[in-house]
Design a protein around this motif. Structure first.
Motif, PDB file in Angstrom:
ATOM      1  N   GLU A  66       0.837  -1.193   0.000  1.00 21.26           N
ATOM      2  CA  GLU A  66       0.000   0.000   0.000  1.00 21.26           C
ATOM      3  C   GLU A  66       0.877   1.250   0.000  1.00 21.26           C
ATOM      4  O   GLU A  66       0.561   2.242  -0.648  1.00 21.26           O
ATOM      5  CB  GLU A  66      -0.918  -0.011   1.230  1.00 21.26           C
ATOM      6  CG  GLU A  66      -2.001   1.026   1.175  1.00 21.26           C
ATOM      7  CD  GLU A  66      -3.021   0.865   2.286  1.00 21.26           C
ATOM      8  OE1 GLU A  66      -3.579   1.883   2.696  1.00 21.26           O
ATOM      9  OE2 GLU A  66      -3.245  -0.276   2.741  1.00 21.26           O
ATOM     10  N   GLU A  67       2.020   1.176   0.663  1.00 18.00           N
ATOM     11  CA  GLU A  67       2.967   2.297   0.691  1.00 18.00           C
ATOM     12  C   GLU A  67       3.536   2.572  -0.711  1.00 18.00           C
ATOM     13  O   GLU A  67       3.663   3.724  -1.118  1.00 18.00           O
ATOM     14  CB  GLU A  67       4.108   1.999   1.666  1.00 18.00           C
ATOM     15  CG  GLU A  67       5.050   3.154   1.855  1.00 18.00           C
ATOM     16  CD  GLU A  67       6.106   2.854   2.911  1.00 18.00           C
ATOM     17  OE1 GLU A  67       7.296   3.079   2.605  1.00 18.00           O
ATOM     18  OE2 GLU A  67       5.754   2.397   4.003  1.00 18.00           O
ATOM     19  N   ASP A  68       3.875   1.505  -1.441  1.00 18.55           N
ATOM     20  CA  ASP A  68       4.363   1.670  -2.823  1.00 18.55           C
ATOM     21  C   ASP A  68       3.324   2.374  -3.687  1.00 18.55           C
ATOM     22  O   ASP A  68       3.654   3.255  -4.480  1.00 18.55           O
ATOM     23  CB  ASP A  68       4.681   0.305  -3.465  1.00 18.55           C
ATOM     24  CG  ASP A  68       5.846  -0.412  -2.818  1.00 18.55           C
ATOM     25  OD1 ASP A  68       6.728   0.265  -2.257  1.00 18.55           O
ATOM     26  OD2 ASP A  68       5.852  -1.661  -2.875  1.00 18.55           O
ATOM     27  N   VAL A  69       2.079   1.966  -3.532  1.00 18.88           N
ATOM     28  CA  VAL A  69       0.997   2.559  -4.315  1.00 18.88           C
ATOM     29  C   VAL A  69       0.854   4.041  -3.974  1.00 18.88           C
ATOM     30  O   VAL A  69       0.722   4.883  -4.855  1.00 18.88           O
ATOM     31  CB  VAL A  69      -0.322   1.789  -4.094  1.00 18.88           C
ATOM     32  CG1 VAL A  69      -1.488   2.501  -4.759  1.00 18.88           C
ATOM     33  CG2 VAL A  69      -0.208   0.356  -4.629  1.00 18.88           C
ATOM     34  N   LYS A  70       0.912   4.357  -2.691  1.00 16.97           N
ATOM     35  CA  LYS A  70       0.784   5.764  -2.270  1.00 16.97           C
ATOM     36  C   LYS A  70       1.936   6.609  -2.818  1.00 16.97           C
ATOM     37  O   LYS A  70       1.724   7.732  -3.261  1.00 16.97           O
ATOM     38  CB  LYS A  70       0.729   5.863  -0.750  1.00 16.97           C
ATOM     39  CG  LYS A  70      -0.592   5.432  -0.168  1.00 16.97           C
ATOM     40  CD  LYS A  70      -0.597   5.540   1.336  1.00 16.97           C
ATOM     41  CE  LYS A  70      -1.909   5.016   1.901  1.00 16.97           C
ATOM     42  NZ  LYS A  70      -1.920   5.000   3.354  1.00 16.97           N
ATOM     43  N   LYS A  71       3.152   6.071  -2.786  1.00 17.07           N
ATOM     44  CA  LYS A  71       4.314   6.814  -3.282  1.00 17.07           C
ATOM     45  C   LYS A  71       4.194   7.138  -4.771  1.00 17.07           C
ATOM     46  O   LYS A  71       4.701   8.155  -5.232  1.00 17.07           O
ATOM     47  CB  LYS A  71       5.601   6.008  -3.058  1.00 17.07           C
ATOM     48  CG  LYS A  71       6.071   5.983  -1.637  1.00 17.07           C
ATOM     49  CD  LYS A  71       7.350   5.159  -1.527  1.00 17.07           C
ATOM     50  CE  LYS A  71       7.779   4.986  -0.108  1.00 17.07           C
ATOM     51  NZ  LYS A  71       8.965   4.110   0.004  1.00 17.07           N
ATOM     52  N   SER A  72       3.525   6.272  -5.511  1.00 19.22           N
ATOM     53  CA  SER A  72       3.411   6.471  -6.958  1.00 19.22           C
ATOM     54  C   SER A  72       2.050   7.047  -7.354  1.00 19.22           C
ATOM     55  O   SER A  72       1.692   7.037  -8.526  1.00 19.22           O
ATOM     56  CB  SER A  72       3.648   5.151  -7.679  1.00 19.22           C
ATOM     57  OG  SER A  72       2.606   4.242  -7.387  1.00 19.22           O
ATOM     58  N   ASN A  73       1.305   7.549  -6.369  1.00 21.54           N
ATOM     59  CA  ASN A  73      -0.052   8.070  -6.613  1.00 21.54           C
ATOM     60  C   ASN A  73      -0.966   7.033  -7.269  1.00 21.54           C
ATOM     61  O   ASN A  73      -1.854   7.377  -8.036  1.00 21.54           O
ATOM     62  CB  ASN A  73      -0.014   9.351  -7.442  1.00 21.54           C
ATOM     63  CG  ASN A  73       0.611  10.496  -6.684  1.00 21.54           C
ATOM     64  OD1 ASN A  73       0.356  10.656  -5.497  1.00 21.54           O
ATOM     65  ND2 ASN A  73       1.413  11.283  -7.358  1.00 21.54           N
ATOM     66  N   GLY A  74      -0.718   5.775  -6.997  1.00 23.66           N
ATOM     67  CA  GLY A  74      -1.577   4.710  -7.509  1.00 23.66           C
ATOM     68  C   GLY A  74      -1.317   4.313  -8.942  1.00 23.66           C
ATOM     69  O   GLY A  74      -1.997   3.449  -9.480  1.00 23.66           O
TER      70      GLY A  74
END
Length: 84
Positions: free
Chosen positions: A49-57
Motif C-alpha cells: 500500500e505504501e508503494d501505491v501511495k508513493k506512486s499516486n496509484g
C-alpha cells in the motif's frame, strides 16, 4: 488469446494468474483497437500500500491497488475512471 468484445467500462486484473500474467493481458488489450481505451486497474499483492501511495496509484501507465483491497478504495477508483 481471444479478446471478448462485450461492452466494458473497466478491467480489473491480477498480475499473478495461473496461465497468463495480468501484464501480458494488459499489453494485448492495449494493442487492440477495440480495447485500448478501456481503463485497466491491477489488484496485486506484489506491491505494498505504501508503494501505491508513493506512486499516486499509478505504476507504468495503469492504476494499481495493493491487496488486500479496501472496498471503499476500489469503489472510488471505479467511479473516478468510469465517470464521463
Amino acid at each position: 488469446m481471444e479478446l471478448c468484445l462485450i461492452p466494458t467500462d473497466l478491467i480489473l486484473l491480477d498480475i499473478m494468474m495461473p496461465e497468463v500474467s495480468g501484464t501480458e493481458i494488459a499489453i494485448k488489450l492495449s494493442n487492440s483497437d477495440d480495447t485500448q481505451n478501456i481503463p485497466i486497474v491491477f489488484l496485486t499483492a506484489l506491491v505494498s500500500e505504501e508503494d501505491v501511495k508513493k506512486s499516486n496509484g499509478i505504476i507504468g501507465e495503469h492504476q494499481f491497488i495493493a491487496k488486500p483491497v479496501k472496498a471503499s478504495e476500489l469503489i472510488d477508483i471505479i467511479n473516478e475512471l468510469t465517470s464521463p
